[in-house]
Design a protein around this motif. Structure first.
Motif, short mmCIF file in Angstrom:
data_model
loop_
_atom_site.label_atom_id
_atom_site.label_comp_id
_atom_site.label_asym_id
_atom_site.label_seq_id
_atom_site.Cartn_x
_atom_site.Cartn_y
_atom_site.Cartn_z
N LEU A 79 0.80 -1.22 0.00
CA LEU A 79 0.00 0.00 0.00
C LEU A 79 0.84 1.28 0.00
O LEU A 79 0.52 2.24 -0.69
N TYR A 80 1.93 1.27 0.79
CA TYR A 80 2.64 2.52 1.04
C TYR A 80 3.99 2.65 0.36
O TYR A 80 4.50 3.77 0.19
N GLU A 81 4.60 1.53 -0.05
CA GLU A 81 5.94 1.63 -0.64
C GLU A 81 5.94 1.42 -2.15
O GLU A 81 6.77 1.96 -2.86
N THR A 82 5.01 0.60 -2.65
CA THR A 82 5.02 0.33 -4.09
C THR A 82 4.72 1.56 -4.95
O THR A 82 5.13 1.58 -6.12
N PRO A 83 3.99 2.58 -4.46
CA PRO A 83 3.81 3.76 -5.31
C PRO A 83 5.12 4.49 -5.61
O PRO A 83 5.17 5.29 -6.55
N SER A 84 6.17 4.25 -4.82
CA SER A 84 7.46 4.89 -5.07
C SER A 84 8.06 4.37 -6.37
O SER A 84 7.83 3.23 -6.76
N GLU A 85 8.83 5.20 -7.02
CA GLU A 85 9.46 4.78 -8.28
C GLU A 85 10.51 3.72 -8.02
O GLU A 85 10.66 2.79 -8.82
N THR A 86 11.26 3.86 -6.94
CA THR A 86 12.27 2.87 -6.59
C THR A 86 12.27 2.64 -5.09
O THR A 86 11.82 3.49 -4.31
#
Length: 220
Positions: A79-86
């Motif tokens: 939920l919270y880390e996968t939206p980051s590009e890396t």
């Protein structure tokens, strides 16, 4: 001369606008691909894991609580880390470890899966959920839980490159099912191409009883 300069400026501004629009489209495509991959992975895995933990609660509440925390960590990551590009490679490795632990609830065979990690730089940045689709696919098609080393996963690094290998046994009756998983595979290929362009090598090898994925990425 002023007319020539104006033409050059218009051409340059047009090139910048086109490049910007292309970057926006690529990012939107990446986000869409990642969202589709998450939608494919999470529901199936979530429901099975919750059912397994529910059964385990009656037998061993302490162990069930440990597994529930692992599931919570995985959901938090999604939920919270996968939206980051890396993300750091260490986080992807941790995710895979927790995923494997939760899958092990379904079998008493401790040798069913092996996960080897040989990484000299855990701070390497990679795209989130880059490897987990292959791991999820390996568990999905390794239906015989009595086989030793049915699933073998290895992640290594060499300077600024990361190498991922995932091999799984599968039943002859599951060959057609394996071949029908093309949607997820195409999404992964598109995502790799958008993210890493020509800086990766992706190979699939299938024998009569084993399915192997090799992915090598040269990171910036």
């Amino acid at each position: 001369m002023p007319i020539m300069i104006a033409c050059v400026m218009r051409g340059f501004l047009g090139w910048l606008t086109e490049r910007r629009q292309r970057q926006i489209l690529e990012r939107q495509n990446l986000q869409a691909n990642l969202a589709l991959l998450k939608a494919q992975i999470n529901p199936h895995f979530l429901f099975n894991t919750l059912n397994n933990i529910d059964v385990l609660i009656e037998k061993d509440q302490a162990t069930a609580s440990t597994y529930l925390k692992k599931l919570s960590d995985i959901l938090r990551f999604t939920l919270y880390e996968t939206p980051s590009e890396t993300i750091p490679l260490s986080r992807e490795v941790e995710y895979i470890n927790q995923y494997i632990d939760l899958q092990k609830i379904r079998t008493s065979n401790s040798d069913f899966v092996t996960f080897d990690v040989k990484i000299n730089n855990l701070d390497l940045q990679i795209a989130p959920m880059l490897f987990i689709p292959f791991v999820e696919n390996a568990f999905k098609h390794s239906t015989n839980k009595k086989i030793s080393n049915a699933i073998q996963i290895c992640i290594t690094t060499n300077r600024n490159s990361v190498n991922f290998n995932c091999s799984n046994a599968y039943d002859a009756d599951a060959i057609k099912t394996q071949e029908q998983s093309g949607l997820g595979l195409e999404l992964i290929k598109n995502r790799l191409k958008l993210l890493y362009k020509d800086n990766y090598q992706f190979d699939i090898n299938k024998t009569s009883d084993r399915f192997t994925v090799d992915l090598s990425i040269n990171l910036p």
